[in-house]
Design a protein around this motif. Structure first.
Motif, short mmCIF file in Angstrom:
data_model
loop_
_atom_site.label_atom_id
_atom_site.label_comp_id
_atom_site.label_asym_id
_atom_site.label_seq_id
_atom_site.Cartn_x
_atom_site.Cartn_y
_atom_site.Cartn_z
N GLU A 83 -1.60 63.12 49.68
CA GLU A 83 -0.96 63.30 48.38
C GLU A 83 0.11 64.39 48.44
O GLU A 83 -0.16 65.50 48.87
CB GLU A 83 -2.00 63.70 47.33
N PRO A 84 1.32 64.07 47.97
CA PRO A 84 2.35 65.10 47.87
C PRO A 84 2.13 65.94 46.62
O PRO A 84 1.69 65.43 45.59
CB PRO A 84 3.65 64.29 47.77
N VAL A 85 2.43 67.24 46.72
CA VAL A 85 2.28 68.15 45.59
C VAL A 85 3.57 68.95 45.47
O VAL A 85 4.11 69.41 46.47
CB VAL A 85 1.10 69.13 45.82
N GLY A 86 4.06 69.10 44.27
CA GLY A 86 5.27 69.91 44.07
C GLY A 86 6.32 69.13 43.29
O GLY A 86 6.07 68.06 42.75
N GLU A 87 7.50 69.70 43.27
CA GLU A 87 8.61 69.11 42.52
C GLU A 87 9.32 68.08 43.40
O GLU A 87 10.19 68.42 44.20
CB GLU A 87 9.59 70.20 42.08
N GLU A 88 8.93 66.83 43.22
CA GLU A 88 9.50 65.74 44.01
C GLU A 88 10.81 65.29 43.38
O GLU A 88 10.89 65.11 42.16
CB GLU A 88 8.50 64.58 44.04
N ILE A 89 11.84 65.11 44.21
CA ILE A 89 13.15 64.68 43.74
C ILE A 89 13.35 63.22 44.16
O ILE A 89 13.13 62.87 45.32
CB ILE A 89 14.26 65.56 44.36
N ALA A 90 13.75 62.38 43.22
CA ALA A 90 14.04 60.97 43.52
C ALA A 90 15.55 60.77 43.38
O ALA A 90 16.14 61.13 42.36
CB ALA A 90 13.29 60.05 42.57
N ALA A 91 16.17 60.22 44.43
CA ALA A 91 17.62 60.02 44.40
C ALA A 91 18.01 58.90 45.36
O ALA A 91 17.27 58.58 46.29
CB ALA A 91 18.33 61.31 44.81
N PHE A 92 19.18 58.32 45.12
CA PHE A 92 19.71 57.30 46.02
C PHE A 92 20.31 58.01 47.23
O PHE A 92 21.09 58.94 47.09
CB PHE A 92 20.78 56.43 45.33
#
Length: 181
Positions: A83-92
């Motif tokens: 599991e990832p924890v933290g502020e995940e950034i989604a972008a192209f």
């Protein structure tokens, strides 16, 4: 004069080789005992400015996803997925021509374990990919090795990686053992 020139050339070569080694992400791993019979392996990473580490399960054709890899396990079993924890950034991402998820500055990955026997041992590695705007590093591995005893029995617990051995107490109560890589 030849000795001085050769020494200078050797020093210059050593500096050039050192400059080629990039380590923009530094991870530490730890085993945290939760309630009786449960624990989690936690990988905490600091990421240099301008770099990012990719999240889990990104799909085919993209960057290297973070994965939890087991080479040896006894007295324990995996409970769920990494599991990832933290502020995940989604972008192209133009390089991969797809939407990706990643972390900048700080990342944490956790893998829960169910401790099934009084004695346990688990060894393996976290594999991850890291890039900046100019290039990507090859897939990188963070090795870990944890062993100990559970069920309220006081016992010595050893945490080992390729570089470090840390000893602590594992008595089945909440506790943490940390290894820096």
């Amino acid at each position: 004069m030849k000795k001085i020139f050769f020494s200078f050339l050797l020093l210059l070569l050593a500096v050039a080789v050192q400059a080629q080694i990039q380590e923009p992400v530094k991870f530490k791993s730890e085993l945290k005992n939760l309630q009786a019979g449960e624990a989690e392996v936690i990988f905490t990473g600091t990421i240099d400015k301008g770099w990012h580490v990719y999240s889990t399960e990104l799909g085919e054709g993209g960057p290297i996803s973070a994965t939890f890899n087991v080479e040896e396990i006894s007295g324990a079993e995996l409970a769920g997925k990494l599991e990832p924890v933290g502020e995940e950034i989604a972008a192209f991402d133009k390089l991969f021509e797809m939407k990706v998820r990643y972390f900048a500055n700080f990342v944490q990955f956790t893998q829960k374990l169910k401790l099934t026997d009084g004695a346990y041992k688990i060894a393996g590695y976290l594999e991850y990919g890291a890039c900046n705007d100019e290039n990507c590093l090859p897939p990188t591995q963070v090795p870990f090795s944890f062993s100990g005893k559970t069920e309220g029995t006081a016992a010595s617990e050893t945490v080992q990686t390729e570089d470090t051995v840390v000893a602590g107490e594992a008595d089945g109560t909440a506790g943490t053992t940390v290894v820096e890589n």
